[in-house]
Design a protein around this motif. Structure first.
Motif, short mmCIF file in Angstrom:
data_model
loop_
_atom_site.label_atom_id
_atom_site.label_comp_id
_atom_site.label_asym_id
_atom_site.label_seq_id
_atom_site.Cartn_x
_atom_site.Cartn_y
_atom_site.Cartn_z
N ARG A 54 0.80 -1.22 0.00
CA ARG A 54 0.00 0.00 0.00
C ARG A 54 0.83 1.27 0.00
O ARG A 54 0.49 2.23 -0.68
CB ARG A 54 -1.08 -0.02 1.08
CG ARG A 54 -0.64 0.06 2.49
CD ARG A 54 -1.67 -0.57 3.38
NE ARG A 54 -1.50 -2.01 3.37
CZ ARG A 54 -2.45 -2.90 3.52
NH1 ARG A 54 -3.68 -2.52 3.68
NH2 ARG A 54 -2.18 -4.17 3.51
N GLN A 137 2.58 7.91 7.28
CA GLN A 137 1.49 7.10 7.85
C GLN A 137 0.86 7.87 9.02
O GLN A 137 -0.37 7.93 9.14
CB GLN A 137 2.03 5.76 8.35
CG GLN A 137 0.98 4.87 9.01
CD GLN A 137 -0.04 4.28 8.03
OE1 GLN A 137 0.33 3.87 6.94
NE2 GLN A 137 -1.31 4.25 8.40
N ARG A 171 7.17 1.38 13.62
CA ARG A 171 7.50 2.76 13.24
C ARG A 171 6.23 3.61 13.16
O ARG A 171 6.28 4.82 13.31
CB ARG A 171 8.23 2.74 11.91
CG ARG A 171 7.54 1.90 10.84
CD ARG A 171 8.51 1.49 9.76
NE ARG A 171 7.88 0.67 8.72
CZ ARG A 171 8.56 -0.09 7.89
NH1 ARG A 171 9.88 -0.16 7.98
NH2 ARG A 171 7.95 -0.78 6.96
#
Ligand code: NCD
Length: 319
Positions: A54, A137, A171
């Motif tokens: 993704r 993210q 992370r």
């Protein structure tokens, strides 16, 4: 700011600017013709030394929607599997003229190295380095929260976020804690003692080993489940939890735990999910779940990051 290496590179103004521009980008993505001419003639290199579906496709879609030329480089089937180093790979790609390099690497700190060693003149975007950081993210997660919480007013100050699971290898967790703290949210990390990093006391958040108590006491606005990262668990160091069943019983988002949540609370996961381990199918597919939406939001957020970095319009630091 020249590079985006850590969520900590963003002060409040810079973070809010990315999220606001992402909203404008998202609006353009609802049009019939999605492509903008903004980065025409610029080259974005996706440099992926770790498998990813993704994140790589998301950056690729973002760059293409801005009309940039995209070069995808993945370590599999490349000279990296013949032992070529990050340095030589970077120099080779630099010779092709990269304006931005999006890098994912198994070693924490690799993007910093790339940015500061002079191997590329382009803007470096960290797309996940080892167990260290994954700032875009965190931005797409904050973007998703802004759209759902507080009636969509966009202010995360005081929002309560619970992040659950394999924090040690994540992370995503680290970048989220840093960014959400900058935006004024209150984060609680929940994990078994073996899956919390040493030094967690110095992170700007609370922590707990008890998921049920945390859900009851914190009454969170968002619950973010983390993937159990089996590939980063070194079996020679013993096991991190007694069994998958035990992990799931204590830390999985089962249906019974969903019932503890406030009506407005959302359920998040960065993907890929281990259904039945950290998250039940009921939770993943519930109306509260923003998991699929997070993926869509990632494109708008990465469009904003690429645009702002390449236009030199991201305020703050000399990162
Ligand atoms: C995360 C990653 O790669 O760090 N996934 C992602 O970027 N969508 C989280 C994970 O792998 O668990």
């Amino acid at each position: 700011m020249r590079h985006l290496l850590s969520a900590a590179d963003l002060d409040r103004d810079a973070a809010v600017r990315v999220l606001d521009v992402a909203e404008e980008m998202a609006a353009t993505q609802r049009r019939e013709i999605k492509k903008l001419p903004t980065l025409r003639g610029r080259t974005v290199v996706n440099l992926f030394f770790e498998d990813s579906t993704r994140t790589r496709t998301s950056f690729e879609a973002a760059a293409k929607r801005l009309s940039a030329d995209v070069i995808n480089f993945s370590a599999k089937g490349s000279s990296v599997s013949k032992g070529e180093s990050l340095k030589d790979t970077a120099l080779t790609l630099e010779a092709m003229g990269a304006d931005a390099v999006v890098v994912r690497h198994g070693s924490s700190g690799a993007p910093h190295r790339l940015a500061h060693a002079g191997w590329t003149k382009g803007a470096v975007v960290n797309a996940g380095d080892g167990t260290h950081e994954h700032p875009t993210q965190a931005l797409l997660d904050a973007y998703t929260m802004r759209r759902h919480l507080r009636g969509g007013t966009g202010d995360l100050a005081g929002a309560k976020v619970v992040i659950v699971g394999d924090v040690l290898h994540s992370r995503v967790a680290r970048s989220n804690v840093l960014l959400l703290h900058t935006l004024g949210a209150q984060v609680t990390l929940v994990a078994p003692p073996t899956l919390l990093p040493v030094g967690i006391e110095s992170w700007p958040c609370a922590s707990s080993h008890d998921l049920d108590a945390t859900l009851r006491e914190r009454d969170p606005d968002a619950v973010m489940m983390l993937r159990v990262q089996a590939e980063r668990m070194d079996a020679s160091q013993g096991s991190f939890f007694p069994s998958a069943r035990e992990y799931s019983r204590r830390y999985g988002l089962a249906r019974t735990r969903l019932e503890l949540l406030n009506d407005h609370a959302i359920v998040m996961h960065p993907g890929p999910m281990n259904r039945g381990l950290e998250i039940s199918a009921e939770a993943a597919d519930s109306v509260r779940s923003t998991i699929v939406e997070q993926v869509g939001n990632g494109v708008a957020v990465r469009m904003a990051v690429l645009y702002l970095l390449l236009a030199g319009e991201l305020p703050g630091g000399d990162a």
